[in-house]
Motif scaffolding. Structure first.
Motif, mmCIF file in Angstrom:
data_model
loop_
_atom_site.group_PDB
_atom_site.id
_atom_site.type_symbol
_atom_site.label_atom_id
_atom_site.label_comp_id
_atom_site.label_asym_id
_atom_site.label_seq_id
_atom_site.Cartn_x
_atom_site.Cartn_y
_atom_site.Cartn_z
ATOM 1 N N PHE A 1 -5.599 -5.793 -5.280
ATOM 2 C CA PHE A 1 -6.071 -5.361 -3.970
ATOM 3 C C PHE A 1 -7.550 -5.671 -3.741
ATOM 4 O O PHE A 1 -7.957 -5.968 -2.618
ATOM 5 C CB PHE A 1 -5.848 -3.851 -3.794
ATOM 6 N N ARG B 1 0.814 -1.214 0.000
ATOM 7 C CA ARG B 1 0.000 0.000 0.000
ATOM 8 C C ARG B 1 0.853 1.273 0.000
ATOM 9 O O ARG B 1 0.358 2.343 -0.333
ATOM 10 C CB ARG B 1 -0.913 0.022 1.225
ATOM 11 N N LEU C 1 -9.185 2.660 -1.601
ATOM 12 C CA LEU C 1 -8.959 1.314 -1.073
ATOM 13 C C LEU C 1 -9.483 1.198 0.353
ATOM 14 O O LEU C 1 -10.096 0.177 0.726
ATOM 15 C CB LEU C 1 -7.462 0.985 -1.119
ATOM 16 N N ALA D 1 -5.048 -10.092 0.002
ATOM 17 C CA ALA D 1 -4.436 -8.779 -0.018
ATOM 18 C C ALA D 1 -4.362 -8.194 1.370
ATOM 19 O O ALA D 1 -3.906 -7.081 1.540
ATOM 20 C CB ALA D 1 -5.215 -7.836 -0.930
ATOM 21 N N LEU E 1 -6.944 -0.775 -8.720
ATOM 22 C CA LEU E 1 -6.751 -1.625 -7.547
ATOM 23 C C LEU E 1 -7.021 -3.091 -7.853
ATOM 24 O O LEU E 1 -6.354 -3.986 -7.326
ATOM 25 C CB LEU E 1 -7.654 -1.153 -6.402
#
Length: 372
Positions: free
Chosen positions: A358, A310, A321, A372, A353
């Motif tokens: 993610f 991240r 996110l 993730a 993402l």
């Protein structure tokens, strides 16, 4: 070599055999006369006549100005004249690999001058390293003799990291409280051999002199003066390591301490000097170098926590996110409201993402991927 220099050098060596290291009385006397004059006074058994005084008035029982008791000190030193070795004995020590340094010699570390009247008369050294050069970038690491596993681990890690950055700990300088030939503790002969192979051992005591309890405390002033800073890894409230710390503080040398468990008696001394003496709390080599080398030379990269995927996201994408639920799923419009962005931005970020692994689509919209 000039005969006068030879005479002064012999006198300094002889005085080191009759007076205890760090004797302030002798230090004060040597401010007023030469080593040869001081040794002659010891041989004569009476205080010397001081040049510059009317009629070269003798110092008398009052000793040097402001130094009472010189007469008694000279009597004490004179009683030990039998300890002064013959030239042949000095030659034997030299053949055994010991070398003797006096102030003014190329290898003499001039930072010892800060000790004033307590400066060593001479130093006996043994090893392959140059003492003066090794001490130019050096850190003293001291601690409890009965160190815990924690203290041993920290000391090893710090010493190794400092050595990698070119600080003398790797080129080990060991300052002994006994003569080098005596080598106390006896069980450390393999360690001493390793030190002399790549570093240097130092003592101001005659080579065959056994250690004494007060000698360890006297030795500590040399440790503090030789190095650019002192680190106390572990120390109880009455630890001898705090003696070295006190010398470092009094000499205005950087003083550092490693914190430990609040339940450990062997860390109580470290916490005390951090709180009461202003010692800098250090946890690694980088902290130490920041203190002893303000220019930052050899610091290396700044410490960071473990890298996280991240960390590479821009602030907007990271906000999107954070707005995606972990289990139930949420539509793009709801994600946009939670993240505080418009719908098109939310849709674009969700696509990026998803491509990066993610998030994933689900029946109710978007959710975080489990892996993730």
């Amino acid at each position: 070599m000039d005969a006068t220099i030879d005479r002064e050098r012999f006198a300094r060596i002889a005085l080191s055999f009759v007076a205890e290291p760090g004797d302030p009385m002798l230090g004060a006397l040597l401010r007023a006369c030469t080593p040869a004059e001081a040794f002659s006074a010891v041989c004569d058994g009476r205080p010397p006549r001081l040049a510059g005084e009317p009629g070269h008035r003798p110092a008398g029982k009052a000793g040097q100005p402001g130094k009472p008791g010189l007469g008694r000190a000279i009597e004490r030193w004179a009683a030990r004249l039998g300890r002064v070795p013959a030239d042949s004995r000095l030659a034997e020590w030299e053949r055994a690999g010991l070398r003797l340094l006096c102030p003014g010699d190329p290898e003499w570390p001039t930072q010892l001058d800060v000790l004033g009247d307590g400066r060593p008369l001479v130093l006996w050294v043994q090893g392959s390293a140059d003492l003066r050069f090794a001490c130019l970038r050096s850190v003293s690491v001291v601690g409890a003799r009965a160190a815990t596993g924690y203290g041993q681990h920290v000391a090893i890690q710090m010493a190794a990291a400092l050595a990698e950055r070119g600080w003398a700990v790797g080129v080990t300088v060991a300052v002994l409280a006994s003569g080098l030939s005596y080598g106390y503790p006896k069980g450390h002969h393999e360690l001493f051999a390793a030190i002399t192979g790549q570093g240097v051992m130092v003592s101001e005591w005659p080579p065959d002199r056994a250690p004494t309890r007060p000698g360890f405390l006297v030795r500590n002033r040399v440790i503090a003066a030789l190095s650019g800073g002192t680190v106390v890894v572990e120390a109880a409230l009455r630890s001898g390591a705090l003696s070295t710390a006190r010398h470092a503080r009094d000499l205005c040398r950087p003083l550092m301490a490693v914190p430990g468990p609040v339940t450990s008696d062997l860390s109580a001394g470290c916490h005390e000097i951090i709180r009461e003496w202003g010692a800098v709390c250090v946890t690694g080599a980088r902290d130490i170098i920041e203190v002893v080398s303000p220019s930052g030379e050899g610091l290396g990269p700044r410490r960071r926590g473990p890298a996280c995927p991240r960390d590479s996201l821009d602030p907007v994408t990271r906000a999107v996110l954070e707005a995606v639920p972990a289990r139930t799923g949420s539509g793009p419009a709801a994600v946009a409201v939670t993240a505080g962005v418009d719908l098109n931005t939310a849709i674009g970020c969700l696509g990026a993402l998803a491509a990066a692994g993610f998030v994933e689509r689900c029946v109710r919209g978007w959710r975080l991927r489990k892996d993730a």
